[in-house]
Scaffold this motif. Structure first.
Motif, mmCIF file in Angstrom:
data_model
loop_
_atom_site.group_PDB
_atom_site.id
_atom_site.type_symbol
_atom_site.label_atom_id
_atom_site.label_comp_id
_atom_site.label_asym_id
_atom_site.label_seq_id
_atom_site.Cartn_x
_atom_site.Cartn_y
_atom_site.Cartn_z
ATOM 1 N N THR A 1 4.041 -4.542 -6.910
ATOM 2 C CA THR A 1 2.621 -4.302 -7.161
ATOM 3 C C THR A 1 2.418 -3.068 -8.030
ATOM 4 O OG1 THR A 1 2.307 -2.971 -5.167
ATOM 5 C CG2 THR A 1 1.972 -5.350 -4.951
ATOM 6 N N GLU B 1 -5.157 0.975 4.569
ATOM 7 C CA GLU B 1 -6.079 -0.063 4.105
ATOM 8 C C GLU B 1 -5.721 -1.416 4.718
ATOM 9 O OE1 GLU B 1 -6.992 -2.333 -0.039
ATOM 10 O OE2 GLU B 1 -6.652 -0.187 -0.136
ATOM 11 N N ARG B 2 -6.717 -2.051 5.303
ATOM 12 C CA ARG B 2 -6.473 -3.259 6.088
ATOM 13 C C ARG B 2 -6.758 -4.513 5.284
ATOM 14 N NH1 ARG B 2 -8.032 -3.110 11.865
ATOM 15 N NH2 ARG B 2 -6.507 -4.763 11.767
ATOM 16 N N SER B 3 -5.927 -5.498 5.472
ATOM 17 C CA SER B 3 -6.154 -6.861 5.003
ATOM 18 C C SER B 3 -5.311 -7.757 5.897
ATOM 19 C CB SER B 3 -5.766 -7.031 3.534
ATOM 20 O OG SER B 3 -4.374 -7.163 3.391
ATOM 21 N N VAL B 4 -5.727 -8.981 6.026
ATOM 22 C CA VAL B 4 -5.016 -9.898 6.917
ATOM 23 C C VAL B 4 -3.569 -10.066 6.480
ATOM 24 C CG1 VAL B 4 -4.927 -12.273 7.765
ATOM 25 C CG2 VAL B 4 -7.127 -11.103 7.578
ATOM 26 N N GLY B 5 -3.337 -10.247 5.184
ATOM 27 C CA GLY B 5 -1.978 -10.442 4.684
ATOM 28 C C GLY B 5 -1.084 -9.248 4.956
ATOM 29 N N ARG B 6 -1.595 -8.063 4.672
ATOM 30 C CA ARG B 6 -0.808 -6.846 4.909
ATOM 31 C C ARG B 6 -0.533 -6.652 6.392
ATOM 32 N NH1 ARG B 6 -4.399 -3.309 0.902
ATOM 33 N NH2 ARG B 6 -3.431 -3.979 -1.013
ATOM 34 N N ASP B 7 -1.565 -6.875 7.207
ATOM 35 C CA ASP B 7 -1.384 -6.699 8.648
ATOM 36 C C ASP B 7 -0.376 -7.696 9.208
ATOM 37 O OD1 ASP B 7 -3.097 -4.579 8.629
ATOM 38 O OD2 ASP B 7 -4.790 -5.656 9.536
ATOM 39 N N LYS C 1 0.881 -1.166 0.000
ATOM 40 C CA LYS C 1 0.000 0.000 0.000
ATOM 41 C C LYS C 1 0.916 1.213 0.000
ATOM 42 C CE LYS C 1 -3.748 2.437 0.635
ATOM 43 N NZ LYS C 1 -4.611 2.669 -0.475
#
Length: 183
Positions: A116, A61-67, A6
């Motif tokens: 990305t 921006e949250r997502s399990v993988g990023r977190d 991100k």
């Protein structure tokens, strides 16, 4: 190192760029600084970056993988900072290996973020970070003054890439002329 997958804010990039460049200049100007000061500077940088990773877990921006990746990077930052504080008398070789591992992991994460398509400057910073990490692991006996110079040059160059990235950050592309959008 930066948050990944991100694009970080321009302010975050500029802050880390200024911090990295300032620490780099200090290490280059005063290469005969003590190992304790070099360890303290590294610990400060690692702790500041860990705080940034944790903050990003709740604000970007949250997502399990990023977190999970942010948490892993924050834990590695904290571990590296704690080792630097708890064992201030560690040898330059051990510090070089610890910093090398930290740099390879962090640079790899930045490369993943750049992959990305978010920022070419993240790729430059990531490659630079991985290269310095490899040098430090392959050649850990460079000594305290050489370590300060290598790390100083890296921090200065890395800080410049962050500042350039902050200054040239991509804005959202326009959707084209109104006539092409099919009003």
């Amino acid at each position: 190192m930066l948050n990944f997958l991100k694009p970080p804010s321009r302010g975050h990039l500029a802050f880390l760029g200024i911090l990295a460049a300032a620490l780099g200049v200090a290490a280059i100007v005063w290469p005969n600084i003590t190992v304790g000061v070099a360890v303290a500077l590294f610990a400060i940088y690692a702790f500041v970056n860990a705080i940034g990773q944790v903050v990003a877990m709740f604000t970007v921006e949250r997502s399990v993988g990023r977190d999970i990746l942010r948490l892993v990077m924050a834990l590695i930052d904290v571990a590296a900072g704690v080792v630097a504080v708890v064992y201030p008398g560690i040898t330059a070789e051990v510090l070089a290996i610890v910093v090398g591992i930290w740099a390879i992991f962090g640079g790899s994460v930045e490369l993943a973020g750049a992959w990305t398509g978010r920022s070419g400057w993240l790729a430059v910073g990531g490659l630079l970070t991985v290269a310095v990490g490899i040098v430090l692991i392959v050649w850990p006996s460079i000594g305290a003054i050489s370590l300060a110079l290598v790390f100083g040059i890296y921090l200065l160059a890395y800080g410049i890439t962050l500042l350039v990235s902050a200054a040239t950050g991509r804005r959202r592309p326009s959707r084209g002329p109104a006539s092409c959008r099919g009003s």
